[in-house]
Design an enzyme around this catalytic site. Structure first.
Site, PDB file in Angstrom:
ATOM      1  N   GLY A  52     -14.180  -0.797  -6.531  1.00  0.00           N
ATOM      2  CA  GLY A  52     -13.670  -1.212  -8.040  1.00  0.00           C
ATOM      3  C   GLY A  52     -12.164  -1.394  -8.012  1.00  0.00           C
ATOM      4  N   VAL A  56     -11.716  -4.887   0.835  1.00  0.00           N
ATOM      5  CA  VAL A  56     -11.486  -4.475   2.345  1.00  0.00           C
ATOM      6  C   VAL A  56     -11.780  -5.592   3.313  1.00  0.00           C
ATOM      7  CG1 VAL A  56     -11.762  -2.752   4.147  1.00  0.00           C
ATOM      8  CG2 VAL A  56     -11.885  -2.053   1.430  1.00  0.00           C
ATOM      9  N   LYS A  71      -6.895  -3.428   2.846  1.00  0.00           N
ATOM     10  CA  LYS A  71      -7.372  -2.928   1.571  1.00  0.00           C
ATOM     11  C   LYS A  71      -6.635  -3.661   0.436  1.00  0.00           C
ATOM     12  CE  LYS A  71      -8.904   0.883  -1.421  1.00  0.00           C
ATOM     13  NZ  LYS A  71      -9.266   2.179  -1.498  1.00  0.00           N
ATOM     14  N   GLU A 119      -5.967   1.601  10.186  1.00  0.00           N
ATOM     15  CA  GLU A 119      -6.630   1.312  11.550  1.00  0.00           C
ATOM     16  C   GLU A 119      -7.978   1.045  11.164  1.00  0.00           C
ATOM     17  OE1 GLU A 119      -7.861   4.594  13.914  1.00  0.00           O
ATOM     18  OE2 GLU A 119      -7.497   6.058  12.258  1.00  0.00           O
ATOM     19  N   VAL A 121     -11.741   1.271  12.139  1.00  0.00           N
ATOM     20  CA  VAL A 121     -12.527   2.293  12.576  1.00  0.00           C
ATOM     21  C   VAL A 121     -13.969   1.564  13.045  1.00  0.00           C
ATOM     22  CG1 VAL A 121     -13.677   4.480  12.481  1.00  0.00           C
ATOM     23  CG2 VAL A 121     -11.340   4.270  11.535  1.00  0.00           C
ATOM     24  N   ASP A 164     -13.165  13.565  -3.016  1.00  0.00           N
ATOM     25  CA  ASP A 164     -14.250  12.615  -2.758  1.00  0.00           C
ATOM     26  C   ASP A 164     -14.893  12.759  -1.318  1.00  0.00           C
ATOM     27  OD1 ASP A 164     -16.125  10.798  -3.831  1.00  0.00           O
ATOM     28  OD2 ASP A 164     -15.117   9.288  -3.677  1.00  0.00           O
ATOM     29  N   LYS A 166     -17.636  12.746   1.064  1.00  0.00           N
ATOM     30  CA  LYS A 166     -19.117  12.580   0.948  1.00  0.00           C
ATOM     31  C   LYS A 166     -19.322  11.657   2.122  1.00  0.00           C
ATOM     32  CE  LYS A 166     -18.329   8.558  -2.012  1.00  0.00           C
ATOM     33  NZ  LYS A 166     -18.544   7.784  -3.074  1.00  0.00           N
ATOM     34  N   ASP A 182     -10.977   7.120   2.698  1.00  0.00           N
ATOM     35  CA  ASP A 182     -10.987   7.007   1.338  1.00  0.00           C
ATOM     36  C   ASP A 182     -10.352   7.917   0.584  1.00  0.00           C
ATOM     37  OD1 ASP A 182     -11.148   5.757  -1.212  1.00  0.00           O
ATOM     38  OD2 ASP A 182     -13.098   5.077  -0.852  1.00  0.00           O
TER      39      ASP A 182
END
Length: 582
Positions: A52, A56, A71, A119, A121, A164, A166, A182
């Site tokens: 949203g 990225v 980002k 970085e 990943v 967040d 998850k 995030d």
């Protein structure tokens, strides 16, 4: 291995359910979206995600001479609040230096656009791990949870809550490192009255109901993560945020024990405490949850595990010895071996118990391997669409029939298994009635025709089929017992009473299988007594108890082993070797 990177999902909870919409960045980092563009000093090489807030990219930084993740805030969104959110994310990450937290390299601005540089990943998200490889074991999930708790401890120490946590926001690097990503939802000292950001299935009930996010709400999210890693599902589910919130209000939650009853009790207790409805009952900090998970990790070497292993070992030895004692006692009774000729080391009981269990273990293992091979073969065949469709129809039909017969109810299922077990046992007794009569006869006095089924003809067809039939029945009853236990776990409480008939049938089957083993498969030393074929059943003080199968009853007698008319052959044979019957 697919690769993903940080920052692939930002959304407000009012925009969906616990499952992120497909339009929001589920793109993997395979080179399926290559690009060649420039943004500032960065060479953008691949678009790897879009959420949203922005996109990225996998990019090359010529100054640092390394691959990074960039980002970039969407140009058409604009607005100070969103810019502030990205800047807040950058500041949060910049203040945290930890191997389990993604590293921020800086914030860049270019023509009214803002970008966060991090970085890159290489790896896959935990969501992809579960989707691709299946659910984790309790031990594997606990190890992942430990690293997530280490990351959260660093986040909380910096004065932030993540908000967040998850599976999609946690990466497992190719080398195995777990990285928390995030932080777009994270903010310092969350204040009430602000829109909460997160994923409903992972959000603590108090946050869904309007309370501010806290350290303990992050702990709840870790509990959901652990639950998801071992089940592939969530403790509270719903298609919308409102459904999830309603489920929390009514405390509708699927216990972990219902979905994975075989997991260790320690692991389930840790997850249950992390998922407590009352924040005060949860772990007070990520460090406390880390310590609890660490204790699970050490469980295989703990005193409890050692004690359990010792108990299982001693129980196995006791059961083996009991079977040896049982079959030896039945043998002594059947052949008429009485004191002092029945004296032998107690280790013989262990030996006989082990020997009697070899065939059931081999048959049982073979049946398990055949079942596994059949299941694997069916999975391969179901890759063919027509076969898969036919299999689905068959499964659906079987499920409907089972539902009509109430076989999805543990009590009804146990009753059906008991009825089938009784029928099967009765069929075995009827089919092998002659053999059973011989096995449980007193061979010293029994007529020759009664003992004929026991005679050794090179192949023991009837006795072998008898044992095989009982082995199959025993495996069936054990599987049914486990199935009944799991069905009860879905709808507690667990009750022993419906399982007692199955346990009784299993016990009777084991007794019928083990009791006659020794005299049905016993080999004794051959003795020539004045030209007569006999077998030495036992000796004491120079005397021997011999069994002569060619004699008319009684067939046992005591002889002096030093008598010149007695010659010990020195070979062992079945005491039921074939000879002309009298």
């Amino acid at each position: 291995m697919p690769e993903r990177t940080f920052g692939q999902d930002h959304r407000r909870i009012g925009h969906g359910s616990e499952e992120e919409p497909q339009s929001e960045t589920r793109t993997s980092l395979r080179a399926d979206t290559p690009i060649a563009a420039q943004w500032g000093r960065f060479d953008l090489r691949q678009k790897v995600g879009e959420g949203g807030f922005g996109s990225v990219y996998r990019a090359w930084d010529p100054d640092l001479e390394r691959e990074i993740a960039v980002k970039i805030l969407k140009r058409d969104i604009g607005g100070e609040p969103l810019r502030d959110s990205l800047l807040r994310e950058g500041r949060a990450l910049a203040r945290i230096r930890h191997p389990n937290v993604v590293s921020v390299l800086g914030i860049e601005a270019e023509r009214e656009q803002v970008a966060l540089c991090m970085e890159f990943v290489h790896g896959e998200t935990l969501e992809e791990v579960v989707r691709t490889n299946g659910t984790l074991s309790a031990r594997e999930a606990a190890v992942v949870g430990e690293d997530v708790c280490r990351a959260l401890a660093a986040v909380h120490l910096a004065g932030f809550v993540h908000r967040d946590v998850k599976a999609r926001n946690i990466m497992r690097e190719q080398a195995g490192r777990i990285v928390l990503m995030d932080f777009g939802a994270g903010r310092e000292e969350c204040r009430p009255g602000r829109d909460e950001i997160g994923t409903p299935a992972y959000m603590a009930p108090e946050v869904l109901l309007g309370a501010p996010a806290t350290v303990t709400s992050d702990i709840y999210s870790v509990g959901v993560l652990l639950y998801h890693l071992v089940t592939g599902k969530y403790p509270v589910e719903g298609k919308t945020m409102e459904e999830v919130a309603a489920a929390h209000r009514h405390k509708r939650r699927r216990p972990l024990s219902e979905r994975r009853p075989e997991l260790s009790l320690d692991f389930m207790q840790v997850v249950d405490r992390a998922l407590a409805f009352d924040p005060e009952r949860r772990y007070p900090s990520a460090a406390a949850l880390l310590e609890a998970l660490g204790a699970i990790g050490d469980d295989p070497f703990s005193q409890r595990a050692i004690g359990l292993a010792a108990g299982v070992g001693l129980g196995s030895v006791a059961l083996i010895t009991f079977f040896g004692f049982l079959t030896t006692s039945a043998f002594n009774l059947s052949v008429g071996r009485t004191p002092p000729f029945d004296a032998e080391p107690r280790t013989v009981w262990v030996e006989m118990g082990l020997r009697s269990l070899v065939t059931p273990i081999v048959y049982g293992s073979a049946m398990v391997l055949v079942a596994w091979a059949a299941q694997f073969g069916l999975r391969v065949l179901r890759l063919i669409k027509p076969i898969d469709q036919a299999a689905r129809r068959v499964v659906a039909h079987v499920a409907r029939v089972a539902a009509r017969l109430n076989l999805d109810d543990a009590d009804v299922f146990a009753q059906a298994v008991t009825a089938l077990g009784v029928i099967a046992l009765a069929a075995i007794v009827w089919q092998f009635s002659d053999l059973l009569r011989a096995l449980f006869a007193l061979i010293n006095d029994a007529p020759a025709e009664v003992l004929r089924p026991l005679r050794w003809d090179g192949e023991r067809v009837a006795p072998s089929l008898y044992r095989f039939s009982l082995d199959v029945l025993a495996v069936f009853l054990i599987v049914a017992l486990v199935r009944t236990r799991r069905m009860q776990a879905r709808k507690p409480p667990i009750r022993l009473r419906p399982m007692l008939p199955i346990i009784g049938l299993l016990t009777l089957t084991a007794l019928m299988l083990e009791t006659p083993y020794r005299f049905g498969w016993h080999f004794a030393e051959r003795v020539d007594a004045a030209g007569e074929r006999c077998y030495l059943l036992g000796e004491a003080a120079g005397d021997g108890l011999i069994y002569c199968p060619d004699r008319n009853p009684p067939r046992n007698r005591v002889i002096n082993l030093s008598d010149p008319a007695v010659r010990r052959i020195g070979t062992a044979e079945s005491i039921f070797s074939p000879q002309p019957a009298r």
